[in-house]
Design a protein around this motif. Structure first.
Motif, PDB file in Angstrom:
ATOM      1  N   SER A  36      -1.279  62.321  34.783  1.00  0.00           N
ATOM      2  CA  SER A  36      -2.478  62.539  35.637  1.00  0.00           C
ATOM      3  C   SER A  36      -1.999  62.462  37.161  1.00  0.00           C
ATOM      4  CB  SER A  36      -3.468  61.377  35.475  1.00  0.00           C
ATOM      5  OG  SER A  36      -2.903  60.081  35.503  1.00  0.00           O
ATOM      6  N   GLN A  39      -0.337  65.785  37.935  1.00  0.00           N
ATOM      7  CA  GLN A  39      -1.177  66.861  38.021  1.00  0.00           C
ATOM      8  C   GLN A  39      -1.772  66.490  39.655  1.00  0.00           C
ATOM      9  OE1 GLN A  39      -3.635  65.984  34.921  1.00  0.00           O
ATOM     10  NE2 GLN A  39      -2.711  67.526  33.540  1.00  0.00           N
ATOM     11  N   LYS A  44      -3.483  69.892  41.151  1.00  0.00           N
ATOM     12  CA  LYS A  44      -3.896  70.771  39.886  1.00  0.00           C
ATOM     13  C   LYS A  44      -5.056  69.923  39.244  1.00  0.00           C
ATOM     14  CE  LYS A  44      -0.728  73.795  40.645  1.00  0.00           C
ATOM     15  NZ  LYS A  44      -1.249  75.409  41.032  1.00  0.00           N
ATOM     16  N   ASP A  45      -5.722  70.689  38.448  1.00  0.00           N
ATOM     17  CA  ASP A  45      -6.675  69.783  37.414  1.00  0.00           C
ATOM     18  C   ASP A  45      -5.983  69.368  36.220  1.00  0.00           C
ATOM     19  OD1 ASP A  45      -6.345  71.982  35.536  1.00  0.00           O
ATOM     20  OD2 ASP A  45      -8.070  73.292  36.534  1.00  0.00           O
ATOM     21  N   LYS A  46      -6.930  68.642  35.529  1.00  0.00           N
ATOM     22  CA  LYS A  46      -6.484  68.011  34.138  1.00  0.00           C
ATOM     23  C   LYS A  46      -5.894  68.689  33.187  1.00  0.00           C
ATOM     24  CE  LYS A  46      -8.668  63.684  35.094  1.00  0.00           C
ATOM     25  NZ  LYS A  46      -9.846  62.619  34.700  1.00  0.00           N
ATOM     26  N   SER A  47      -6.258  70.063  33.253  1.00  0.00           N
ATOM     27  CA  SER A  47      -5.693  70.973  32.247  1.00  0.00           C
ATOM     28  C   SER A  47      -4.273  71.447  32.501  1.00  0.00           C
ATOM     29  CB  SER A  47      -6.567  72.087  31.938  1.00  0.00           C
ATOM     30  OG  SER A  47      -6.776  72.849  33.269  1.00  0.00           O
ATOM     31  N   TYR A  48      -3.739  71.407  33.616  1.00  0.00           N
ATOM     32  CA  TYR A  48      -2.733  71.771  34.226  1.00  0.00           C
ATOM     33  C   TYR A  48      -1.288  71.157  33.383  1.00  0.00           C
ATOM     34  CZ  TYR A  48       1.130  73.623  37.268  1.00  0.00           C
ATOM     35  OH  TYR A  48       2.526  74.283  37.400  1.00  0.00           O
ATOM     36  N   ILE A  49      -0.359  72.080  32.724  1.00  0.00           N
ATOM     37  CA  ILE A  49       0.719  71.362  32.069  1.00  0.00           C
ATOM     38  C   ILE A  49       1.825  72.512  32.085  1.00  0.00           C
ATOM     39  CG2 ILE A  49       1.825  70.643  29.862  1.00  0.00           C
ATOM     40  CD1 ILE A  49      -1.021  69.621  29.075  1.00  0.00           C
ATOM     41  N   TYR A  73       0.819  80.093  18.798  1.00  0.00           N
ATOM     42  CA  TYR A  73       0.017  79.833  20.184  1.00  0.00           C
ATOM     43  C   TYR A  73       0.475  81.123  21.066  1.00  0.00           C
ATOM     44  CZ  TYR A  73      -0.256  75.168  18.131  1.00  0.00           C
ATOM     45  OH  TYR A  73      -0.450  74.264  17.279  1.00  0.00           O
ATOM     46  N   TYR A  75       2.678  81.183  23.276  1.00  0.00           N
ATOM     47  CA  TYR A  75       3.405  80.844  24.543  1.00  0.00           C
ATOM     48  C   TYR A  75       5.011  80.870  24.283  1.00  0.00           C
ATOM     49  CZ  TYR A  75      -1.049  78.902  26.309  1.00  0.00           C
ATOM     50  OH  TYR A  75      -2.229  78.801  26.841  1.00  0.00           O
TER      51      TYR A  75
END
Length: 229
Positions: A36, A39, A44-49, A73, A75
């Motif tokens: 967290s 990010q 960035k938001d919490k979905s950024y990885i 997936y 990726y």
């Protein structure tokens, strides 16, 4: 302490510990923060990885697992061998040198046993002639000297395995010279059962091959010629 990103974001963090893995290129530049906080630092938001690292119990399945992840997936997934290809390039050279040295030592040991068996047979020619005169067949003489060669090889192999294990165990307890770039406390030693098994196997086969020719020579000896002098 403060961390800043190339786009100008700045955040303050509290240092809670230091770590080293022994690779200066990583130790000098890498730091860890919570997901967290990272990010938030990057804006960035919490979905950024960016990356996910997966640790496997069997590292030999890394390539298959990476291919399965790509298929499932969509990726990009790199196994550890692909990611560290530059480091692994030295392994074949090291392994080849190890095998060459090992085979050379076995060949030298084989010639040593061959010389011992040849000298033994030359010194026992009269005894061999007497045994044949008493009714011993050539295969009996061959079996006697081959068993002697195998006994010498097994005794040497077992003694060498025990001595090698003791020396390796002693080395594994020797403190590694302190170095800020290498995070090792003791000399790294791998105790692989397969190495000892193959050492015992070659220790039995090498004297068998080395003692075969002198034993055949002894089996074909003519007792009459020897007893006549």
């Amino acid at each position: 302490m403060s961390l800043a990103t190339p786009n100008g974001n700045l955040m303050r963090f509290r240092l809670v510990g230091l770590f080293r893995i022994g690779i200066s290129a990583i130790d000098n530049v890498r730091s860890y923060v919570s997901l967290s906080s990272g990010q938030q630092l990057l804006g960035k938001d919490k979905s950024y990885i960016t990356d996910i690292s997966v640790k496997l119990h069997d590292h030999g399945r890394a390539a298959l697992t990476a291919a399965a992840f790509i298929k499932k997936y969509g990726y990009k997934a790199d196994d550890w061998e692909t990611a560290n290809a530059s480091v692994k390039t030295s392994n074949p050279v090291r392994d080849t040198l190890t095998y060459v040295v090992s085979v050379t030592l076995l060949v030298v040991a084989g010639f040593g046993i061959y010389n011992i068996m040849s000298m033994t047979i030359n010194n026992k020619m009269k005894d061999i002639a007497i045994l044949k005169a008493q009714g011993f067949a050539g295969r009996d003489i061959l079996q006697i000297f081959l068993s002697q060669a195998v006994f010498i090889g097994l005794l040497g192999a077992l003694s060498g395995m025990l001595l090698g294990f003791l020396l390796a165990y002693t080395l594994s307890n020797v403190p590694f010279p302190p170095n800020e770039y290498v995070a090792l406390k003791y000399f790294p030693v791998a105790f692989e059962p397969a190495h000892y098994f193959f050492g015992l196997l070659f220790g039995a086969l090498t004297p068998l091959a080395a003692g075969l020719m002198p034993s055949i020579k002894a089996a074909k000896t003519d007792p009459v010629t020897i007893l006549r002098g």
